[in-house]
Scaffold this active site. Structure first.
Site, PDB file in Angstrom:
ATOM      1  N   LYS A 281     -23.099 -17.826 -55.009  1.00 32.58           N
ATOM      2  CA  LYS A 281     -22.412 -17.656 -56.269  1.00 32.58           C
ATOM      3  C   LYS A 281     -23.325 -17.944 -57.449  1.00 32.58           C
ATOM      4  CE  LYS A 281     -18.583 -19.853 -53.840  1.00 32.58           C
ATOM      5  NZ  LYS A 281     -17.924 -21.152 -53.661  1.00 32.58           N
TER       6      LYS A 281
ATOM      7  N   ASP B 149     -30.230 -17.726 -58.682  1.00 30.30           N
ATOM      8  CA  ASP B 149     -30.323 -18.784 -59.695  1.00 30.30           C
ATOM      9  C   ASP B 149     -31.660 -19.497 -59.642  1.00 30.30           C
ATOM     10  OD1 ASP B 149     -29.756 -19.965 -57.224  1.00 30.30           O
ATOM     11  OD2 ASP B 149     -28.049 -21.134 -57.926  1.00 30.30           O
TER      12      ASP B 149
ATOM     13  N   ASP C 175     -36.380 -22.029 -54.618  1.00 29.59           N
ATOM     14  CA  ASP C 175     -36.700 -23.411 -54.257  1.00 29.59           C
ATOM     15  C   ASP C 175     -37.678 -23.368 -53.081  1.00 29.59           C
ATOM     16  OD1 ASP C 175     -36.244 -26.242 -54.440  1.00 29.59           O
ATOM     17  OD2 ASP C 175     -34.845 -26.110 -52.779  1.00 29.59           O
TER      18      ASP C 175
ATOM     19  N   VAL D  93     -31.320 -29.826 -60.592  1.00 27.81           N
ATOM     20  CA  VAL D  93     -30.745 -29.434 -61.884  1.00 27.81           C
ATOM     21  C   VAL D  93     -29.396 -28.738 -61.687  1.00 27.81           C
ATOM     22  CG1 VAL D  93     -32.979 -29.256 -63.048  1.00 27.81           C
ATOM     23  CG2 VAL D  93     -32.040 -27.234 -61.889  1.00 27.81           C
TER      24      VAL D  93
ATOM     25  N   ARG E  71     -21.364 -25.213 -62.662  1.00 30.50           N
ATOM     26  CA  ARG E  71     -21.934 -23.868 -62.836  1.00 30.50           C
ATOM     27  C   ARG E  71     -21.660 -23.338 -64.236  1.00 30.50           C
ATOM     28  NH1 ARG E  71     -23.343 -22.013 -57.632  1.00 30.50           N
ATOM     29  NH2 ARG E  71     -21.946 -22.585 -55.954  1.00 30.50           N
TER      30      ARG E  71
HETATM   31  P1  IMP Z   1     -34.093 -21.752 -51.171  1.00 32.67           P
HETATM   32  O1  IMP Z   1     -33.748 -20.884 -50.016  1.00 32.67           O
HETATM   33  O2  IMP Z   1     -34.555 -23.127 -50.759  1.00 32.67           O
HETATM   34  O3  IMP Z   1     -35.066 -21.135 -52.149  1.00 32.67           O
HETATM   35  O4  IMP Z   1     -32.697 -22.058 -51.826  1.00 32.67           O
HETATM   36  C1  IMP Z   1     -32.297 -21.694 -53.037  1.00 32.67           C
HETATM   37  C2  IMP Z   1     -30.885 -22.222 -53.182  1.00 32.67           C
HETATM   38  O5  IMP Z   1     -30.846 -23.659 -53.118  1.00 32.67           O
HETATM   39  C3  IMP Z   1     -30.368 -21.873 -54.537  1.00 32.67           C
HETATM   40  O6  IMP Z   1     -29.717 -20.621 -54.555  1.00 32.67           O
HETATM   41  C4  IMP Z   1     -29.442 -23.026 -54.845  1.00 32.67           C
HETATM   42  O7  IMP Z   1     -28.157 -22.774 -54.346  1.00 32.67           O
HETATM   43  C5  IMP Z   1     -29.998 -24.204 -54.103  1.00 32.67           C
HETATM   44  N1  IMP Z   1     -30.790 -25.117 -54.997  1.00 32.67           N
HETATM   45  C6  IMP Z   1     -32.104 -25.384 -54.903  1.00 32.67           C
HETATM   46  N2  IMP Z   1     -32.495 -26.244 -55.880  1.00 32.67           N
HETATM   47  C7  IMP Z   1     -31.390 -26.516 -56.613  1.00 32.67           C
HETATM   48  C8  IMP Z   1     -31.141 -27.328 -57.781  1.00 32.67           C
HETATM   49  O8  IMP Z   1     -32.019 -27.998 -58.367  1.00 32.67           O
HETATM   50  N3  IMP Z   1     -29.857 -27.342 -58.235  1.00 32.67           N
HETATM   51  C9  IMP Z   1     -28.843 -26.624 -57.658  1.00 32.67           C
HETATM   52  N4  IMP Z   1     -29.039 -25.847 -56.567  1.00 32.67           N
HETATM   53  C10 IMP Z   1     -30.296 -25.791 -56.040  1.00 32.67           C
HETATM   54 MG    MG Z   2     -27.206 -20.696 -54.516  1.00 39.48          MG
END
Ligand code: IMP
Ligand code: MG
Length: 183
Positions: free
Chosen positions: A42, A99, A102, A152, A164
């Site tokens: 979302k 969004d 990470d 964050v 959100r």
């Molecule tokens: P990735 O697969 O680790 O790149 O995950 C990304 C997802 O982790 C994003 O779509 C967010 O839902 C969540 N996420 C990672 N860091 C944060 C943060 O600092 N705040 C809120 N959600 C985060």
């Molecule tokens: Mg997400």
């Protein structure tokens, strides 16, 4: 809700400037060609709704529901809860929007999935980039802001499903996490 915020890291005005800048980059990249913007539910909804209004190109909008298995695995396997139908993907140029980048697992797995399902091209666009957290080889083609390794919230990003709808990006007061831990 605003009382739960410790510091504002990216203000509403700064977000607006970032959207204009990134919108111009995307407009220039597609050079008048049509593409499909695909938001990752979302978290991308708030960002995507504003960003598409800063892109001067014909585009369609679609959404994907995805979460990567985070703890206890490095497989990068993706759980898809919702996916656009074949006609929206096959032969289309796709711009995935999320969004935050990470570890990179979500975007990396989604990109592979869309290519496997016949997309002609898959580019990626994120509101925030946390490069220090990367666990897989993945860089976004477009990004609005880089942030440090700090959790964050706001502008689409949640903590336990909340925040959100904040119009800026901020860090939560430690009391919010402490209250959650004691529940
Ligand atoms: P990735 O697969 O680790 O790149 O995950 C990304 C997802 O982790 C994003 O779509 C967010 O839902 C969540 N996420 C990672 N860091 C944060 C943060 O600092 N705040 C809120 N959600 C985060
Ligand atoms: Mg997400």
């Amino acid at each position: 809700m605003h009382n739960d915020i410790d510091t504002i890291l990216i203000s509403t005005d700064e977000i607006q400037a970032g959207l204009i800048r990134t919108g111009k980059e995307i407009t220039a990249y597609y050079g008048g060609d049509e593409f499909t913007a695909v938001g990752v539910l979302k978290g991308a909804v708030v960002f995507m709704a504003d960003l598409v209004r800063n892109i001067d190109a014909h585009l369609e909008m679609a959404f994907v529901g995805a979460s990567s298995y985070r703890e206890g695995t490095t497989s990068g396997k993706l759980e898809l809860n919702f996916f656009p139908h074949e006609g929206e993907i096959k032969g289309r140029r796709i711009l995935l929007m999320d969004d935050i980048l990470d570890t990179g697992r979500t975007m990396s797995a989604l990109k592979a999935e869309f290519l496997e399902r016949g997309a002609a091209e898959v580019k990626t666009c994120v509101f925030l980039d946390k490069p220090s957290r990367r666990a897989v080889d993945m860089e976004a083609d477009f990004r609005c802001f880089e942030v440090d390794d700090l959790f964050v919230v706001g502008y689409g990003l949640d903590y336990a499903g909340r925040y959100r709808n904040l119009p800026f990006v901020g860090a939560l007061k430690s009391a919010v996490y402490e209250a959650a831990a004691s529940c």
